[in-house]
Design an enzyme around this catalytic site. Structure first.
Site, PDB file in Angstrom:
ATOM      1  N   SER A 226      61.218  61.589  -0.292  1.00 55.62           N
ATOM      2  CA  SER A 226      60.605  62.693  -1.025  1.00 55.62           C
ATOM      3  C   SER A 226      61.653  63.655  -1.584  1.00 55.62           C
ATOM      4  CB  SER A 226      59.602  63.408  -0.123  1.00 55.62           C
ATOM      5  OG  SER A 226      58.869  64.365  -0.842  1.00 55.62           O
TER       6      SER A 226
ATOM      7  N   ASP B 276      59.741  66.207  -7.392  1.00 54.08           N
ATOM      8  CA  ASP B 276      60.651  65.798  -6.326  1.00 54.08           C
ATOM      9  C   ASP B 276      60.916  64.298  -6.470  1.00 54.08           C
ATOM     10  OD1 ASP B 276      58.044  65.120  -5.708  1.00 54.08           O
ATOM     11  OD2 ASP B 276      58.277  65.420  -3.564  1.00 54.08           O
TER      12      ASP B 276
ATOM     13  N   ASP C 142      59.766  61.523  -5.149  1.00 53.76           N
ATOM     14  CA  ASP C 142      58.683  60.545  -5.280  1.00 53.76           C
ATOM     15  C   ASP C 142      57.526  61.071  -6.108  1.00 53.76           C
ATOM     16  OD1 ASP C 142      57.835  62.379  -3.348  1.00 53.76           O
ATOM     17  OD2 ASP C 142      56.738  60.890  -2.184  1.00 53.76           O
TER      18      ASP C 142
ATOM     19  N   ASP D 262      55.315  63.447  -5.982  1.00 54.16           N
ATOM     20  CA  ASP D 262      54.007  63.898  -5.501  1.00 54.16           C
ATOM     21  C   ASP D 262      53.902  65.420  -5.537  1.00 54.16           C
ATOM     22  OD1 ASP D 262      55.585  64.565  -3.302  1.00 54.16           O
ATOM     23  OD2 ASP D 262      54.279  63.630  -1.817  1.00 54.16           O
TER      24      ASP D 262
END
Length: 453
Positions: free
Chosen positions: A94, A237, A239, A241
């Protein structure tokens, strides 16, 4: 939970997080799921291919066939899992720096696993009771094409594309070299926006900035907004999300202000919203003015999603939830964080007024966040104990939902150990910046003194 923290399990690769460990986690998850097929994705980190291979081996060893999606945002993997009705493993750290990687586990409904399910997998992992298949029953893997395109199509169907396109918006976008670099530029163009990018090539070295979308890492995005006369800046970020925003002047918008604006547009009387113990007074005010209830949880998406499910099972309506770090959840869409979907919801607020006006009602608070590093578990315990002693002696209301939070009426401060990094995080919020800084510095000094002793 010993292994799964506030959002999966993470660590420095080849130190805390090894291929052997990832293989065991995947095998434990596959054992508990008992599924014939399991999806697998990763972000752009350099160690992603190695760890994805380890995860695929662990899943195959318990008899599962593996659908390998390659580099995708976490919400794209979740969308694929929901569409196919199969669980999934995401290799990502992340927002953590480049040396880190990790694992997120997703159920067959496309939602990150509840605490109860994670505990079941952790039990299998720790007692070594993975159920390995016979040699001629082990799984195979196959490459899945088109998952990113399918994800964008689902996003487009879920938002007010016509209204956003009609606003003729210019978007400055910083995917931070992460998985969103492969989906968000096309998505915003398909929404009818003009798109300008920085740090938009996938690169696990993260050469332009660290993956965490915080103000100190996003100077280039503010410059891009100003240079291109963009209506808004959007950052993800690693990933994708999460989404963080800049206004039309190239000024950073606090994530808590964005969450408050999105919540204000979604909440009504009798609704419930969910956030973590580091919630800003901004959301508290919005919930009160909307006639909605506010539920607090320990920090982390896993905790918030688990509570949303519990509330929905009890018949409560939860239109919006999340944290002020850019991780916003719209449960009617999916009980997951999705940076692109969150950004589209924010763009829909810009149809009639500029970003600065959208968030202006939620200004007036100053936030400070600091990290105090620790070397080992003994030092971690020392820091937490010192925070607790300070909180109990402070002249304020103490909450121990997660760490120690002290409310002083005009301000609050919180100390709690991170679930993903070897740090104790210190948060403070006040109407005056000097007051927030004073509280944060005072508590950091207490923790640093305890570590020194």
């Amino acid at each position: 939970m010993q292994v799964f923290g506030s959002s999966g399990t993470r660590g420095r690769v080849t130190e805390e997080l090894t291929p052997e460990f990832v293989l065991r986690v995947a095998a434990a998850a596959g054992t508990v799921w008992g599924a014939d097929r399991i999806a697998l994705g990763r972000d752009t980190r350099l160690t992603g291919p190695m760890l994805a291979n380890a995860a695929a081996s662990g899943l195959a060893s318990v008899g599962a066939d593996v659908d390998r999606l390659g580099v995708v945002p976490t919400p794209a993997l979740q969308a694929y899992a929901a569409a196919e009705g199969i669980p999934a493993v995401m290799v990502t750290a992340s927002h953590n720096p480049a040396p880190y990687n990790g694992i997120k586990l997703v159920g067959a409904d496309g939602v990150e696993l509840s605490i109860e399910r994670l505990e079941a997998i952790e039990s299998v992992l720790l007692d070594g009771s993975q159920t390995h298949a016979a040699w001629d029953r082990t799984g195979t893997d196959r490459r899945i094409e088109g998952a990113r395109r399918r994800y964008r199509e689902e996003l487009l169907a879920a938002v007010d594309r016509e209204a956003i396109a009609g606003a003729d918006l210019t978007v400055a976008l910083d995917p931070g070299h992460g998985a969103g670099a492969l989906t968000s530029p096309d998505f915003f163009r398909e929404l009818g926006c003009s798109v300008r990018t920085v740090n938009a090539h996938p690169d696990g070295h993260f050469p332009g900035r660290d993956p965490e979308p915080v103000a100190k890492n996003l100077g280039d995005l503010g410059d891009l907004v100003r240079a291109t006369d963009a209506d808004v800046g959007i950052a993800h970020d690693g990933d994708a999300d999460r989404a963080i925003f800049f206004d039309e002047h190239g000024e950073y918008i606090e994530g808590d202000a964005t969450l408050a604006a999105l919540a204000d547009a979604a909440l009504g009387p009798g609704d419930t919203t969910v956030s973590a113990v580091n919630v800003s007074q901004r959301l508290v005010d919005v919930a009160q003015s909307s006639g909605a209830d506010l539920e607090l949880t320990p920090i982390g998406s896993t905790q918030i999603m688990t509570r949303i499910r519990e509330l929905q099972s009890a018949g409560e309506t939860v239109p919006v939830a999340g944290e002020g770090n850019g991780g916003v959840i719209f449960p009617a869409y999916r009980i997951n964080r999705d940076g692109a979907y969150t950004a589209a919801r924010f763009l829909s607020l810009l149809v009639d007024r500029p970003a600065s006006e959208v968030v202006e009602p939620y200004d007036g608070y100053a936030n400070v966040r600091e990290n105090v590093h620790y070397a080992d578990e003994a030092e971690r315990a020392t820091l937490v104990e010192a925070a607790g002693e300070w909180a109990r002696n402070a002249d304020g209301e103490v909450s121990t939902i997660d760490g120690y939070r002290v409310d002083f009426g005009d301000a609050w401060v919180l100390a709690r150990p991170s679930g993903t990094e070897p740090v104790v995080r210190v948060y403070a919020e006040a109407r005056e910046a000097s007051r927030a800084r004073e509280l944060a510095d005072r508590l950091v000094a207490v923790l640093e003194a305890a570590a020194g002793e």
